[in-house]
Design an enzyme around this catalytic site. Structure first.
Site, PDB file in Angstrom:
ATOM      1  N   SER A 117      11.812 -57.307  14.598  1.00 39.93           N
ATOM      2  CA  SER A 117      12.511 -58.582  14.509  1.00 39.93           C
ATOM      3  C   SER A 117      12.087 -59.377  13.289  1.00 39.93           C
ATOM      4  O   SER A 117      10.935 -59.275  12.834  1.00 39.93           O
ATOM      5  CB  SER A 117      12.185 -59.392  15.768  1.00 39.93           C
ATOM      6  OG  SER A 117      12.610 -60.720  15.609  1.00 39.93           O
ATOM      7  N   TYR A 141       6.978 -63.720  20.922  1.00 42.26           N
ATOM      8  CA  TYR A 141       7.912 -62.603  20.767  1.00 42.26           C
ATOM      9  C   TYR A 141       7.647 -61.871  19.440  1.00 42.26           C
ATOM     10  O   TYR A 141       7.471 -60.642  19.409  1.00 42.26           O
ATOM     11  CB  TYR A 141       9.357 -63.135  20.827  1.00 42.26           C
ATOM     12  CG  TYR A 141      10.385 -62.131  20.398  1.00 42.26           C
ATOM     13  CD1 TYR A 141      10.510 -60.914  21.059  1.00 42.26           C
ATOM     14  CD2 TYR A 141      11.236 -62.394  19.314  1.00 42.26           C
ATOM     15  CE1 TYR A 141      11.452 -59.980  20.656  1.00 42.26           C
ATOM     16  CE2 TYR A 141      12.174 -61.464  18.912  1.00 42.26           C
ATOM     17  CZ  TYR A 141      12.277 -60.256  19.584  1.00 42.26           C
ATOM     18  OH  TYR A 141      13.201 -59.333  19.180  1.00 42.26           O
ATOM     19  N   LYS A 145       6.253 -57.953  18.593  1.00 39.64           N
ATOM     20  CA  LYS A 145       6.982 -57.005  17.739  1.00 39.64           C
ATOM     21  C   LYS A 145       6.078 -56.519  16.606  1.00 39.64           C
ATOM     22  O   LYS A 145       6.112 -55.354  16.219  1.00 39.64           O
ATOM     23  CB  LYS A 145       8.260 -57.646  17.191  1.00 39.64           C
ATOM     24  CG  LYS A 145       9.331 -57.825  18.248  1.00 39.64           C
ATOM     25  CD  LYS A 145       9.978 -56.492  18.604  1.00 39.64           C
ATOM     26  CE  LYS A 145      10.854 -56.547  19.822  1.00 39.64           C
ATOM     27  NZ  LYS A 145      11.532 -55.298  20.142  1.00 39.64           N
TER      28      LYS A 145
END
Ligand code: UDP
Length: 336
Positions: A117, A141, A145
């Site tokens: 991402s 998040y 990743k």
């Protein structure tokens, strides 16, 4: 060729499965259906209902099927939620990938394409963002990743597992023939939420902050059509099978739009008024993310077919109009 798609019932995973099947691949899907939709599973794919963190379950899949390559989409992916439930994100995203790599190594499966991402970059000093920019995530998040990418890197050196890491910018749109589209519950993404306003299912959209250091004060993102995005996964598989070395690529459009500009574009496409209100900032949001997509174009031979934001929104709109309650046909729409 048999491809295992982890998270193949999710928004991006299901579009990848349709594209793989269109291109003659055999597809095996693993999905725990926590965020995926049964209705998004292609009828020609073989489906296993289970969680990648369950090693015995995953080993059974690898034992039963002859897997030539893996595409890994199975992860939690919401910036806001990741700030409230960080341990869930470390468990599903980081531990899930850990189990997957162990099983791939045990079964001698050597090629994987996986979702990373733009959130790994954090707040960039300049845009567009190139792949060698520093990675200092501003949310859990993005951190998970980044940890997944690092696990891939060291596993590739130790076990010879080849990977392509694809750093997605903001994915939007739907399959052009409107067979499948984006349906999260609850929905948190900007474009599908604005389309709910256009469909009269919500009375307004809340803009998460208008005091950012951008030209209109709202956050700027780079939106990429889901069909262009999944094309890059097939090119990445091909790249690995042609002996390409493990690498990381941005997938974006090389162009940014503010939240206000997206609202305006949805008005143009849908011809509906879109009332909005200004809310507070959402924790973890960087002000601006715009990709350089040169590397994926040059090395993978990727081309972006939907460069115009109106074309991306138009495909999303067509799917939402036909499926106003998403894959769950029995729900009644309501204001929230
Ligand atoms: N956003 C917003 N209101 C919403 C949902 C999103 O203002 O109801 C903003 C969000 O702050 C971000 C952009 O829209 O700047 C895109 O958010 P989304 O959740 O779609 O994707 P993300 O950038 O988190 O991957």
């Amino acid at each position: 060729m048999n491809i295992l798609v982890l998270g193949g019932a999710g928004y991006i995973g299901s579009h990848a499965v349709y594209n793989l099947i269109d291109n003659g691949f055999n597809v095996v899907i693993v999905d725990n259906l926590k965020t995926g939709n049964k209705g998004a599973i292609h009828s020609k794919a073989k489906f296993y209902d289970g969680d990648i963190r369950n090693k015995n379950f995953l080993k059974t899949v690898f034992k039963n099927e002859k897997i030539d390559g893996v595409i890994h989409f199975a992860a939690n992916s919401l910036v806001g939620e990741s700030m409230q439930k960080p341990l869930e994100y470390f468990s599903n995203n980081v531990f899930g990938t850990h189990v997957l790599l162990e099983v791939m190594n045990e079964f001698n499966v050597k090629n994987i394409v996986f979702s990373s991402s733009a959130a790994v970059y954090g707040e960039p000093e300049v845009v567009p963002i190139f792949e060698d920019f520093s990675t200092i995530p501003t949310n859990t998040y993005g951190e998970t990743k980044l940890m997944m990418e690092k696990m891939m890197k060291w596993s590739s050196l130790a076990y010879g597992i080849n990977y392509v890491s694809l750093r997605y910018f903001n994915v939007a749109g739907a399959r052009s023939n409107a067979e499948i589209g984006e349906d999260h519950s609850p929905e948190t993404h900007l474009i599908p939420l604005i389309l709910k306003v256009a469909l009269n299912q919500m009375k307004e959209i809340t803009i998460y902050g208008n005091d950012y250091d951008t030209y209109d004060g709202t956050c700027i993102r780079d939106y990429i059509h889901v069909e262009d995005l999944v094309d890059a996964h097939l090119l990445a598989l091909n790249y690995l099978y042609s002996g390409g070395k493990s690498d990381t690529f941005n997938l974006g459009n090389n162009r940014g739009y503010s939240v206000l500009e997206i609202i305006e574009a949805v008005r143009r496409v849908t011809k509906h008024q879109i009332p909005f209100k200004i809310g507070t900032r959402r924790a973890g949001d960087p002000s601006i993310l715009i990709a350089s997509n040169e590397k994926a174009k040059k090395i993978l031979g990727w081309t972006v077919k939907h460069e115009e934001i109106d074309s991306i929104i138009n495909d999303a709109w067509n799917w939402h109009k036909l499926n106003p309650t998403g894959f769950k046909k029995n729900l009644t729409s309501q204001f929230n």
